[in-house]
Every structure is written in structure tokens, then in C-alpha cells.
Design a protein around this motif. Structure first.
Motif, PDB file in Angstrom:
ATOM      1  N   ALA A  10     -51.708   9.742 -29.362  1.00 16.55           N
ATOM      2  CA  ALA A  10     -52.834  10.020 -28.472  1.00 16.55           C
ATOM      3  C   ALA A  10     -52.632   9.301 -27.141  1.00 16.55           C
ATOM      4  CB  ALA A  10     -54.145   9.586 -29.123  1.00 16.55           C
ATOM      5  N   ARG A  11     -52.164   8.073 -27.189  1.00 15.42           N
ATOM      6  CA  ARG A  11     -51.923   7.316 -25.955  1.00 15.42           C
ATOM      7  C   ARG A  11     -50.805   7.965 -25.138  1.00 15.42           C
ATOM      8  NH1 ARG A  11     -53.667   5.193 -21.717  1.00 15.42           N
ATOM      9  NH2 ARG A  11     -52.566   3.375 -20.967  1.00 15.42           N
ATOM     10  N   GLU A  12     -49.767   8.412 -25.822  1.00 16.81           N
ATOM     11  CA  GLU A  12     -48.664   9.087 -25.135  1.00 16.81           C
ATOM     12  C   GLU A  12     -49.168  10.351 -24.432  1.00 16.81           C
ATOM     13  OE1 GLU A  12     -44.207  10.840 -26.036  1.00 16.81           O
ATOM     14  OE2 GLU A  12     -45.626  10.656 -27.686  1.00 16.81           O
ATOM     15  N   ALA A  13     -50.035  11.104 -25.088  1.00 20.13           N
ATOM     16  CA  ALA A  13     -50.601  12.310 -24.487  1.00 20.13           C
ATOM     17  C   ALA A  13     -51.448  11.962 -23.263  1.00 20.13           C
ATOM     18  CB  ALA A  13     -51.434  13.069 -25.515  1.00 20.13           C
ATOM     19  N   ALA A  19     -49.743  11.262 -15.745  1.00 14.92           N
ATOM     20  CA  ALA A  19     -48.551  11.430 -14.904  1.00 14.92           C
ATOM     21  C   ALA A  19     -48.511  12.822 -14.282  1.00 14.92           C
ATOM     22  CB  ALA A  19     -47.295  11.175 -15.731  1.00 14.92           C
ATOM     23  N   LEU A  20     -48.849  13.846 -15.057  1.00 11.64           N
ATOM     24  CA  LEU A  20     -48.864  15.210 -14.525  1.00 11.64           C
ATOM     25  C   LEU A  20     -49.940  15.373 -13.461  1.00 11.64           C
ATOM     26  CD1 LEU A  20     -48.277  17.276 -17.780  1.00 11.64           C
ATOM     27  CD2 LEU A  20     -46.696  17.001 -15.860  1.00 11.64           C
ATOM     28  N   ARG A  21     -51.081  14.763 -13.673  1.00 12.53           N
ATOM     29  CA  ARG A  21     -52.168  14.827 -12.692  1.00 12.53           C
ATOM     30  C   ARG A  21     -51.762  14.120 -11.394  1.00 12.53           C
ATOM     31  NH1 ARG A  21     -55.904  14.196 -16.017  1.00 12.53           N
ATOM     32  NH2 ARG A  21     -55.658  11.961 -16.262  1.00 12.53           N
ATOM     33  N   ASP A  50     -43.049  31.283 -17.556  1.00 13.60           N
ATOM     34  CA  ASP A  50     -44.485  31.050 -17.731  1.00 13.60           C
ATOM     35  C   ASP A  50     -44.773  29.591 -18.072  1.00 13.60           C
ATOM     36  OD1 ASP A  50     -45.223  33.635 -17.124  1.00 13.60           O
ATOM     37  OD2 ASP A  50     -45.222  34.290 -19.214  1.00 13.60           O
ATOM     38  N   ALA A  51     -43.898  28.977 -18.872  1.00 10.61           N
ATOM     39  CA  ALA A  51     -44.124  27.575 -19.257  1.00 10.61           C
ATOM     40  C   ALA A  51     -44.139  26.681 -18.019  1.00 10.61           C
ATOM     41  CB  ALA A  51     -43.051  27.116 -20.230  1.00 10.61           C
ATOM     42  N   ARG A  52     -43.247  26.935 -17.071  1.00 13.71           N
ATOM     43  CA  ARG A  52     -43.227  26.137 -15.834  1.00 13.71           C
ATOM     44  C   ARG A  52     -44.463  26.428 -15.009  1.00 13.71           C
ATOM     45  NH1 ARG A  52     -40.860  23.000 -12.269  1.00 13.71           N
ATOM     46  NH2 ARG A  52     -40.532  23.589 -10.097  1.00 13.71           N
ATOM     47  N   ARG A  53     -44.878  27.673 -14.964  1.00 12.69           N
ATOM     48  CA  ARG A  53     -46.057  28.054 -14.185  1.00 12.69           C
ATOM     49  C   ARG A  53     -47.316  27.393 -14.753  1.00 12.69           C
ATOM     50  NH1 ARG A  53     -46.989  33.762 -14.098  1.00 12.69           N
ATOM     51  NH2 ARG A  53     -47.999  33.461 -12.103  1.00 12.69           N
ATOM     52  N   ARG A  54     -47.375  27.239 -16.086  1.00  9.32           N
ATOM     53  CA  ARG A  54     -48.524  26.565 -16.702  1.00  9.32           C
ATOM     54  C   ARG A  54     -48.444  25.052 -16.497  1.00  9.32           C
ATOM     55  NH1 ARG A  54     -47.465  30.340 -20.660  1.00  9.32           N
ATOM     56  NH2 ARG A  54     -46.323  28.821 -21.889  1.00  9.32           N
ATOM     57  N   ALA A  55     -47.228  24.510 -16.578  1.00 14.82           N
ATOM     58  CA  ALA A  55     -47.056  23.056 -16.458  1.00 14.82           C
ATOM     59  C   ALA A  55     -47.284  22.564 -15.035  1.00 14.82           C
ATOM     60  CB  ALA A  55     -45.657  22.659 -16.929  1.00 14.82           C
ATOM     61  N   VAL A  56     -46.934  23.400 -14.043  1.00 16.21           N
ATOM     62  CA  VAL A  56     -47.059  23.006 -12.637  1.00 16.21           C
ATOM     63  C   VAL A  56     -47.806  24.112 -11.892  1.00 16.21           C
ATOM     64  CG1 VAL A  56     -45.819  22.219 -10.585  1.00 16.21           C
ATOM     65  CG2 VAL A  56     -44.821  21.846 -12.842  1.00 16.21           C
ATOM     66  N   PRO A  57     -49.130  24.156 -12.037  1.00 12.52           N
ATOM     67  CA  PRO A  57     -49.902  25.199 -11.357  1.00 12.52           C
ATOM     68  C   PRO A  57     -49.632  25.191  -9.859  1.00 12.52           C
ATOM     69  CG  PRO A  57     -51.292  24.020 -12.899  1.00 12.52           C
ATOM     70  CD  PRO A  57     -49.992  23.258 -12.803  1.00 12.52           C
ATOM     71  N   GLY A  58     -49.435  26.375  -9.307  1.00 12.85           N
ATOM     72  CA  GLY A  58     -49.157  26.489  -7.884  1.00 12.85           C
ATOM     73  C   GLY A  58     -47.676  26.424  -7.558  1.00 12.85           C
ATOM     74  N   VAL A  59     -46.829  26.335  -8.563  1.00 10.77           N
ATOM     75  CA  VAL A  59     -45.390  26.217  -8.349  1.00 10.77           C
ATOM     76  C   VAL A  59     -44.858  27.430  -7.582  1.00 10.77           C
ATOM     77  CG1 VAL A  59     -44.680  27.279 -10.548  1.00 10.77           C
ATOM     78  CG2 VAL A  59     -43.224  25.602  -9.463  1.00 10.77           C
ATOM     79  N   GLN A  60     -43.910  27.176  -6.689  1.00  9.64           N
ATOM     80  CA  GLN A  60     -43.324  28.245  -5.875  1.00  9.64           C
ATOM     81  C   GLN A  60     -41.809  28.348  -6.040  1.00  9.64           C
ATOM     82  OE1 GLN A  60     -45.344  30.361  -3.908  1.00  9.64           O
ATOM     83  NE2 GLN A  60     -46.853  29.324  -5.191  1.00  9.64           N
ATOM     84  N   PHE A  61     -41.191  27.345  -6.697  1.00 13.50           N
ATOM     85  CA  PHE A  61     -39.738  27.307  -6.817  1.00 13.50           C
ATOM     86  C   PHE A  61     -39.322  27.085  -8.268  1.00 13.50           C
ATOM     87  CE2 PHE A  61     -40.854  25.839  -2.593  1.00 13.50           C
ATOM     88  CZ  PHE A  61     -40.080  26.677  -1.797  1.00 13.50           C
TER      89      PHE A  61
END
Length: 75
Positions: A10-13, A19-21, A50-61
Motif C-alpha cells: 500500500a505504501r509503495e502504491a 511520483a506520477l502526480r 493505450d497503456a502509455r496514454r493512460r499512464a501519462v494523460p496528455g502525452v504527445q510523444f
């Protein structure tokens, strides 16, 4: 023992979500959605998974082109 492992997971999550935020905030992606993401890389026109698009919303590259941009100092 299981409780310790559950707490550690749970702490790792939590740390990963933080970190993602932080990354999204620094990259100017805060408030972006998957719908704001490009389906194709703006540099090489390859599909962005799709996985990258979900992980980094707004991704262009794609990952490779983003890595090249970061090495050159272009975020």
C-alpha cells in the motif's frame, strides 16, 4: 507477516501515485485526460500504446521520442 507485506504494498502504491502526480505537474500535464493524449507520436507518427496514454494523460510523444527530447532538454 501478511499484514506487513500488505502495508508495504500500500505504501509503495502511494509513493508511485505521488511520483506520477509530481511528474505530471512538472511536465504541465496536470488536469489533462487520456482524451487529450495523442494516438500517434507527434515526432515519428508511431502509435502511442493505450497503456502509455493512460499512464501519462496528455502525452504527445512515444517513449523513444520523449527520451530523445529529454536528453536534448526539451520536455
Amino acid at each position: 507477516m501478511t499484514d506487513d507485506i500488505d502495508r508495504a504494498q500500500a505504501r509503495e502504491a502511494e509513493l508511485l501515485a505521488d511520483a506520477l502526480r509530481d511528474h505530471a505537474r512538472r511536465a504541465g500535464l496536470a488536469g489533462k485526460t487520456v482524451a487529450d493524449s495523442a494516438e500517434f507520436c507527434q515526432a515519428c507518427a508511431e502509435d502511442i500504446p493505450d497503456a502509455r496514454r493512460r499512464a501519462v494523460p496528455g502525452v504527445q510523444f512515444c517513449v523513444a521520442c520523449q527520451a530523445r527530447r529529454e536528453r536534448k532538454g526539451n520536455l
